[in-house]
Design a protein around this motif. Structure first.
Motif, PDB file in Angstrom:
ATOM      1  N   GLY A  47       0.808  -1.210   0.000  1.00  0.00           N
ATOM      2  CA  GLY A  47       0.000   0.000   0.000  1.00  0.00           C
ATOM      3  C   GLY A  47       0.842   1.262   0.000  1.00  0.00           C
ATOM      4  O   GLY A  47       0.549   2.225  -0.729  1.00  0.00           O
ATOM      5  N   PHE A  48       1.913   1.289   0.800  1.00  0.00           N
ATOM      6  CA  PHE A  48       2.787   2.463   0.840  1.00  0.00           C
ATOM      7  C   PHE A  48       3.527   2.644  -0.487  1.00  0.00           C
ATOM      8  O   PHE A  48       3.744   3.772  -0.938  1.00  0.00           O
ATOM      9  N   ALA A  49       3.943   1.539  -1.115  1.00  0.00           N
ATOM     10  CA  ALA A  49       4.592   1.641  -2.424  1.00  0.00           C
ATOM     11  C   ALA A  49       3.617   2.194  -3.468  1.00  0.00           C
ATOM     12  O   ALA A  49       4.003   2.981  -4.339  1.00  0.00           O
ATOM     13  N   TRP A  50       2.364   1.796  -3.367  1.00  0.00           N
ATOM     14  CA  TRP A  50       1.336   2.347  -4.254  1.00  0.00           C
ATOM     15  C   TRP A  50       1.171   3.856  -4.023  1.00  0.00           C
ATOM     16  O   TRP A  50       1.032   4.633  -4.957  1.00  0.00           O
ATOM     17  N   PHE A  51       1.210   4.256  -2.757  1.00  0.00           N
ATOM     18  CA  PHE A  51       1.179   5.684  -2.428  1.00  0.00           C
ATOM     19  C   PHE A  51       2.324   6.430  -3.124  1.00  0.00           C
ATOM     20  O   PHE A  51       2.211   7.603  -3.481  1.00  0.00           O
ATOM     21  N   GLY A  52       3.457   5.750  -3.252  1.00  0.00           N
ATOM     22  CA  GLY A  52       4.627   6.384  -3.853  1.00  0.00           C
ATOM     23  C   GLY A  52       4.450   6.741  -5.315  1.00  0.00           C
ATOM     24  O   GLY A  52       5.315   7.403  -5.898  1.00  0.00           O
ATOM     25  N   LEU A  53       3.322   6.325  -5.929  1.00  0.00           N
ATOM     26  CA  LEU A  53       3.043   6.644  -7.330  1.00  0.00           C
ATOM     27  C   LEU A  53       2.199   7.903  -7.488  1.00  0.00           C
ATOM     28  O   LEU A  53       1.707   8.196  -8.579  1.00  0.00           O
ATOM     29  N   ILE A  54       2.029   8.676  -6.407  1.00  0.00           N
ATOM     30  CA  ILE A  54       1.219   9.902  -6.468  1.00  0.00           C
ATOM     31  C   ILE A  54       1.774  10.863  -7.519  1.00  0.00           C
ATOM     32  O   ILE A  54       2.964  10.854  -7.830  1.00  0.00           O
ATOM     33  N   SER A  55       0.877  11.695  -8.043  1.00  0.00           N
ATOM     34  CA  SER A  55       1.275  12.659  -9.071  1.00  0.00           C
ATOM     35  C   SER A  55       0.722  14.031  -8.719  1.00  0.00           C
ATOM     36  O   SER A  55      -0.291  14.141  -8.021  1.00  0.00           O
ATOM     37  N   PRO A  56       1.357  15.113  -9.201  1.00  0.00           N
ATOM     38  CA  PRO A  56       0.889  16.465  -8.863  1.00  0.00           C
ATOM     39  C   PRO A  56      -0.480  16.805  -9.415  1.00  0.00           C
ATOM     40  O   PRO A  56      -1.161  17.681  -8.882  1.00  0.00           O
ATOM     41  N   ASP A  57      -0.919  16.131 -10.462  1.00  0.00           N
ATOM     42  CA  ASP A  57      -2.249  16.380 -11.016  1.00  0.00           C
ATOM     43  C   ASP A  57      -3.207  15.231 -10.676  1.00  0.00           C
ATOM     44  O   ASP A  57      -4.174  14.969 -11.384  1.00  0.00           O
ATOM     45  N   GLY A  58      -2.919  14.553  -9.570  1.00  0.00           N
ATOM     46  CA  GLY A  58      -3.729  13.413  -9.163  1.00  0.00           C
ATOM     47  C   GLY A  58      -5.009  13.835  -8.468  1.00  0.00           C
ATOM     48  O   GLY A  58      -5.386  15.015  -8.431  1.00  0.00           O
TER      49      GLY A  58
ATOM     50  N   PHE B 176      -7.962  12.333  -5.101  1.00  0.00           N
ATOM     51  CA  PHE B 176      -8.145  11.428  -3.974  1.00  0.00           C
ATOM     52  C   PHE B 176      -8.545  10.030  -4.438  1.00  0.00           C
ATOM     53  O   PHE B 176      -7.985   9.029  -3.991  1.00  0.00           O
ATOM     54  N   VAL B 177      -9.500   9.956  -5.338  1.00  0.00           N
ATOM     55  CA  VAL B 177     -10.017   8.657  -5.770  1.00  0.00           C
ATOM     56  C   VAL B 177      -8.944   7.840  -6.473  1.00  0.00           C
ATOM     57  O   VAL B 177      -8.832   6.623  -6.273  1.00  0.00           O
ATOM     58  N   THR B 178      -8.113   8.473  -7.290  1.00  0.00           N
ATOM     59  CA  THR B 178      -7.133   7.732  -8.089  1.00  0.00           C
ATOM     60  C   THR B 178      -5.805   7.528  -7.390  1.00  0.00           C
ATOM     61  O   THR B 178      -5.110   6.546  -7.656  1.00  0.00           O
ATOM     62  N   ASP B 179      -5.416   8.432  -6.477  1.00  0.00           N
ATOM     63  CA  ASP B 179      -4.069   8.387  -5.889  1.00  0.00           C
ATOM     64  C   ASP B 179      -4.039   8.045  -4.406  1.00  0.00           C
ATOM     65  O   ASP B 179      -2.976   7.699  -3.898  1.00  0.00           O
ATOM     66  N   VAL B 180      -5.179   8.155  -3.716  1.00  0.00           N
ATOM     67  CA  VAL B 180      -5.162   8.007  -2.257  1.00  0.00           C
ATOM     68  C   VAL B 180      -6.068   6.873  -1.773  1.00  0.00           C
ATOM     69  O   VAL B 180      -5.679   6.091  -0.894  1.00  0.00           O
ATOM     70  N   LEU B 181      -7.245   6.759  -2.294  1.00  0.00           N
ATOM     71  CA  LEU B 181      -8.230   5.817  -1.761  1.00  0.00           C
ATOM     72  C   LEU B 181      -7.759   4.367  -1.823  1.00  0.00           C
ATOM     73  O   LEU B 181      -7.793   3.648  -0.812  1.00  0.00           O
ATOM     74  N   GLY B 182      -7.306   3.916  -2.984  1.00  0.00           N
ATOM     75  CA  GLY B 182      -6.859   2.526  -3.112  1.00  0.00           C
ATOM     76  C   GLY B 182      -5.701   2.187  -2.203  1.00  0.00           C
ATOM     77  O   GLY B 182      -5.758   1.194  -1.444  1.00  0.00           O
ATOM     78  N   PRO B 183      -4.617   2.979  -2.217  1.00  0.00           N
ATOM     79  CA  PRO B 183      -3.503   2.689  -1.311  1.00  0.00           C
ATOM     80  C   PRO B 183      -3.909   2.724   0.160  1.00  0.00           C
ATOM     81  O   PRO B 183      -3.388   1.938   0.968  1.00  0.00           O
TER      82      PRO B 183
END
Length: 505
Positions: free
Chosen positions: A367-378, A380-387
């Protein structure tokens, strides 16, 4: 000694009935109320570690904090809490868990009330420090009560599952509660909110926990060891949390950490040679379960505190989310921990705690590694909820197990010390982990304050948090002993068709 009537219970052959211990066993007469009191205490302590985070900008404006001074709203609590936990655990063992728990709750509640009325920065920092002192008393006393009240079997699995859920939920919901109170009421309520919880826990503990005499027989207390341990741990945390002002290679940091090392080395020497009763028996660390659980807890504490920090900043500084909505968007993490803790209870009847530690650690790292894929134009639903869902369920799986392993097999008169160690290792890990990973993220970001630059730093921090979890999993694989699932005798220990946590005299 048996009370009448007593719940139907089948003793595991060859096992000692630790529920009849004179010091703390009487508290098991009302296990449901004991568990409720411990849950409220742990929720309160965990919530206070995070509830002020979202409100820091408003606190700075309201009391006139400088940018550097504001950090001490967090650090004052962390220093006294982390530095005094060993002493709190020993006090619970020596003077009784009930009086230490009640006194700590009174101190914590009063400090929260005074902090809410603070008029100057120094007032709030001092109140936060006293809150930490109260928390250092109640946390190990409450965990020692839980350990002695539920010594084996299905009841212990379920009790630690509930404890794990409220522990992590308190930290996650603290961000939600802090954000809502700050935006819609006042930042002062991030302090006031702990007062009714302290009063509720005090009432529950007063009713549920029987007065217990000192579990320590004779012997003079090792005052010198207590001073050295507390001073050494406090100085270590102090040196680490100041690395946001002084680099790791600066004379100020090196001198502070060297002083901490000297004090802790002196503590070990005194504990090995003292003729008084030691603050903590050094031989306790020869127990691979105790040593391994504490190092695991330190790594997980560093990863979780850093992840909360980076995600809060990502939501507010990169995505532009407000305080209340930021807190609300942490709610899936809190719910995921509850789900993971419930799964841990179900699986704990069939799988060994070590297996759940490894599985939960791997899931949290993913989950934390997935968080590491965040982007500046992300978003909540695509970058935060799943991780959030993946990491929180994994964390719920392993949280209660590490406490159960770290206190299993420890003599009843040392459960307070063992509990203090676990709480201390997590708090110290949080301080050290956040300082180290925060420095790495700041180095990646540099002087730029654009969303893209900030995103790069936060993404690196999340990846490093995943690395800490993988190190914890490796530790569990190599240090902790392989054990089988609970025996059939333990699984059927409670044959009453009622919930064992609700059985009364």
């Amino acid at each position: 000694m048996r009370t009448a009537p007593e719940p139907r219970h089948r003793q595991v052959p060859g096992a000692e009935d630790t529920r009849t211990e004179p010091a703390g066993g009487r508290s098991a007469a009302r296990p449901g109320l004991v568990l409720a009191a411990v849950a409220v205490v742990q929720f309160m302590v965990s919530l206070d570690l995070s509830v002020v985070n979202v409100g820091l900008p408003q606190i700075a404006v309201g009391l006139g904090f400088s940018a550097v001074g504001l950090t001490w709203v967090i650090h004052a609590y962390a220093l006294t809490f982390g530095g005094l936990l060993l002493l709190g655990g020993k006090a619970a063992d020596r003077y009784g868990r009930r009086p230490v728990l009640l006194l700590g709750l009174v101190v914590f509640g009063l400090a929260s009330l005074v902090g809410g009325f603070a008029q100057e920065p120094g007032h709030l920092v001092a109140a936060r420090a006293v809150q930490g002192i109260g928390a250092a008393a109640v946390a190990p006393a409450a965990l020692a009560l839980l350990t002695s009240t539920f010594p084996t079997g299905r009841a212990r699995v379920r009790a630690f599952g509930i404890w794990a859920a409220v522990n992590a939920a308190g930290g996650a919901l603290g961000l939600l509660i802090g954000g809502l109170l700050t935006e819609y009421v006042s930042w002062r309520w991030v302090m006031f909110v702990s007062v009714p919880m302290a009063l509720g826990a005090l009432a529950l503990a007063w009713r549920a926990v029987a007065a217990d005499p000192s579990s320590v027989r004779g012997g003079r207390p090792d005052v010198l060891g207590a001073v050295l341990a507390t001073s050494g741990v406090s100085l270590l945390v102090f040196g680490v949390v100041r690395t946001d002002q002084y680099s790791w290679t600066s004379p100020a940091t090196l001198t502070t950490l060297a002083g901490a090392a000297v004090l802790l080395a002196a503590f070990v020497y005194v504990e090995r040679t003292t003729t008084r009763e030691p603050l903590i028996r050094i031989g306790l660390f020869a127990n691979r379960s105790v040593a391994g659980a504490n190092v695991y807890n330190l790594l997980v504490g560093g990863a979780l505190a850093s992840a909360f920090y980076f995600m809060s900043l990502y939501l507010q500084r990169v995505l532009g989310t407000g305080p209340a909505l930021t807190g609300l968007e942490f709610l899936p993490f809190a719910l995921g921990v509850v789900v993971g803790s419930v799964l841990a209870v179900k699986l704990g009847y069939r799988l060994a705690p070590r297996t759940l530690l490894i599985s939960g650690g791997l899931l949290t790292a993913a989950g934390f590694a997935w968080f590491g894929l965040i982007s500046p134009d992300g978003a909540f639903v695509t970058d935060v909820l799943g991780p959030s869902i993946v990491a929180s369920v994994g964390f719920g799986l392993c949280l209660g197990q590490v406490v159960s392993i770290g206190t299993a097999g420890v003599a009843s008169h040392e459960t307070g010390a063992a509990s203090g160690l676990l709480n201390s290792s997590r708090q110290i890990g949080a301080s050290i982990g956040l300082a180290v990973l925060g420095s790495a993220a700041q180095h990646r970001t540099g002087q730029a304050v654009t969303p893209a630059a900030l995103n790069d730093g936060y993404a690196l921090g999340m990846m490093l948090s995943a690395g800490l979890l993988l190190a914890a999993v490796l530790l569990a694989l190599t240090v902790l002993r392989r054990t089988g699932p609970p025996s059939q005798a333990e699984q059927t220990e409670w044959t009453d068709d009622r919930d064992p946590l609700l059985v009364r005299d």
